[in-house]
Scaffold this active site. Structure first.
Site, PDB file in Angstrom:
ATOM      1  N   GLU A 151      -2.048   5.753  -8.712  1.00  0.00           N
ATOM      2  CA  GLU A 151      -2.816   6.723  -8.526  1.00  0.00           C
ATOM      3  C   GLU A 151      -2.350   8.112  -9.216  1.00  0.00           C
ATOM      4  OE1 GLU A 151      -3.289   7.764  -3.994  1.00  0.00           O
ATOM      5  OE2 GLU A 151      -3.829   9.564  -4.449  1.00  0.00           O
TER       6      GLU A 151
ATOM      7  N   HIS B  62      -8.093  10.402   3.960  1.00  0.00           N
ATOM      8  CA  HIS B  62      -7.144   9.252   4.811  1.00  0.00           C
ATOM      9  C   HIS B  62      -7.761   9.790   6.629  1.00  0.00           C
ATOM     10  CE1 HIS B  62      -4.249   8.085   1.798  1.00  0.00           C
ATOM     11  NE2 HIS B  62      -4.851   7.231   1.361  1.00  0.00           N
TER      12      HIS B  62
ATOM     13  N   GLY C  83     -11.678   5.534   3.235  1.00  0.00           N
ATOM     14  CA  GLY C  83     -13.394   5.737   3.568  1.00  0.00           C
ATOM     15  C   GLY C  83     -13.699   6.577   4.766  1.00  0.00           C
TER      16      GLY C  83
ATOM     17  N   THR D 109      -8.064   2.693   9.416  1.00  0.00           N
ATOM     18  CA  THR D 109      -8.517   3.305  10.565  1.00  0.00           C
ATOM     19  C   THR D 109      -9.101   2.583  11.385  1.00  0.00           C
ATOM     20  OG1 THR D 109      -7.471   5.328   9.176  1.00  0.00           O
ATOM     21  CG2 THR D 109      -8.260   5.828  11.402  1.00  0.00           C
TER      22      THR D 109
ATOM     23  N   ASP E  63       2.539   5.195  -5.269  1.00  0.00           N
ATOM     24  CA  ASP E  63       1.928   6.085  -5.283  1.00  0.00           C
ATOM     25  C   ASP E  63       2.987   7.269  -5.648  1.00  0.00           C
ATOM     26  OD1 ASP E  63       0.873   8.691  -4.591  1.00  0.00           O
ATOM     27  OD2 ASP E  63       0.641   8.402  -1.996  1.00  0.00           O
TER      28      ASP E  63
ATOM     29  N   ASP F 248       0.687  -0.893   0.038  1.00  0.00           N
ATOM     30  CA  ASP F 248       0.186   0.074  -0.438  1.00  0.00           C
ATOM     31  C   ASP F 248       1.102   1.442   0.084  1.00  0.00           C
ATOM     32  OD1 ASP F 248      -2.573   1.383   0.552  1.00  0.00           O
ATOM     33  OD2 ASP F 248      -2.141   1.702   2.451  1.00  0.00           O
TER      34      ASP F 248
ATOM     35  N   HIS G 290      -9.591   4.811  -1.669  1.00  0.00           N
ATOM     36  CA  HIS G 290      -8.795   5.109  -0.667  1.00  0.00           C
ATOM     37  C   HIS G 290      -9.716   6.313   0.802  1.00  0.00           C
ATOM     38  CE1 HIS G 290      -4.679   4.040  -1.774  1.00  0.00           C
ATOM     39  NE2 HIS G 290      -5.235   3.760  -2.838  1.00  0.00           N
TER      40      HIS G 290
END
Ligand SMILES: [Zn+2]
Length: 308
Positions: free
Chosen positions: A133, A183, A213, A236, A103, A81, A211
């Site tokens: 991304e 995030h 949520g 999270t 990323d 990730d 990404h």
């Protein structure tokens, strides 16, 4: 069984649903996520973020993630990730990760594109899938700091025309898009623009990754999935649920005290109903794992579109 991101995304396309992609920076999270997926019989992604390197090195958790994925009764993809450097992406591929996200969203578009092309050529050698991304999700994966291109909210939404150019030039398997999510713990209700997802799908013909949520309602998750989101990153609130599961056990034995005019709380555990019994570390781990698993199951049901 261990599978690639592309294999899972093909399944999701056919089922018109999304797969949950959960960060697992410790053994307990790996067990909670895979356990939840097995109970619901859904495919799942376990992922390690480069920013979590300081709490858990990829060299330690990576082989564990892969071994657990192979043993799982459901399809499991082991994904990197937010790989921020090519060196780190290569480390994940060497360990046997079946998917990597590069990323480069904070870089100029051309540089992001060139680096992503390189990542795709590395990943092709091991058979791994690639997510990239464009646009920017604001805060980093830990929910701290800013990786943004400024603060104008309009500027952070992914441009569908740019997405088309990027996807065609790189041959990536999935594209993380910015359409208003953020995030970490959310501070204000996110303003989501689902038409960004629809237009990216229309122009670039690619599964969209959501990404951040945090603060998104179940109904908005479903709307995003109906618009074409096929992978949802989630961490999270699972991590908070794990912490809360432990806190609740301790709260069972909290008494407010006042001494010398200062107020404080004395907390003890009521494990097994015995006040004097010391708390064992393995119990803390068990409480946390169980709470994370329940939280994952709730999220997985939404992403699988089974309870609509
Ligand atoms: Zn992310």
């Amino acid at each position: 069984m261990l599978v690639t991101l592309r294999q899972i995304l093909n399944l999701c396309e056919a089922r018109k649903c999304a797969v949950g992609s959960f960060n697992t920076p410790n053994l307990e999270a790996v067990m909670a996520v895979i356990g939840a997926a097995e109970e619901l019989d859904v495919p799942v992604i376990i992922q390690h973020a480069e920013v979590h390197e300081e709490i858990m090195p990829i060299d330690v958790i990576g082989p564990i993630m892969i071994a657990m994925a192979k043993k799982a009764k459901v399809p499991v993809c082991v994904h990197l990730d937010h790989g921020e450097t090519l060196e780190y992406v290569c480390r994940a591929l060497d360990l046997g990760f079946t998917s990597v996200m590069y990323d480069g969203s904070v870089l100029p578009f051309e540089e992001n594109l060139a680096n992503t092309q390189m990542v795709v050529s590395f990943a092709r050698q091991t058979g791994a899938s690639v997510e990239a991304e464009i646009g920017c999700m604001g805060k980093r994966e830990t929910g701290t700091g800013s990786a943004g291109n400024g603060t104008d909210p309009d500027k952070i939404y992914t441009d569908p025309e740019q997405a088309k150019i990027f996807v065609e030039a790189t041959g990536i398997d999935a594209l993380a898009c910015s359409f208003g999510t953020t995030h970490g713990v959310y501070l204000s209700a996110p303003k989501l623009d689902f038409s960004v997802v629809e237009r990216v799908r229309e122009k670039a013909h690619i599964p969209v990754v959501m990404h951040g949520g945090s603060g998104v309602s179940d109904e908005d998750f479903r709307r995003a999935i109906r618009s074409g989101v096929r992978k949802v990153n989630y961490y999270t609130y699972m991590a908070i649920a794990g912490g809360k599961g432990i806190e609740d056990q301790f709260r069972m034995g909290c008494i407010p005290l006042e001494k010398n005019g200062k107020k404080y709380k004395y907390c003890y555990s009521l494990v097994e109903g015995d006040h004097d019994e010391p708390v064992m570390y393995h119990d803390i781990v068990r409480w946390g794992t169980q709470a994370m698993k329940e939280n994952c199951k709730k999220a997985m049901k939404v992403f699988a579109m089974k309870d609509k």
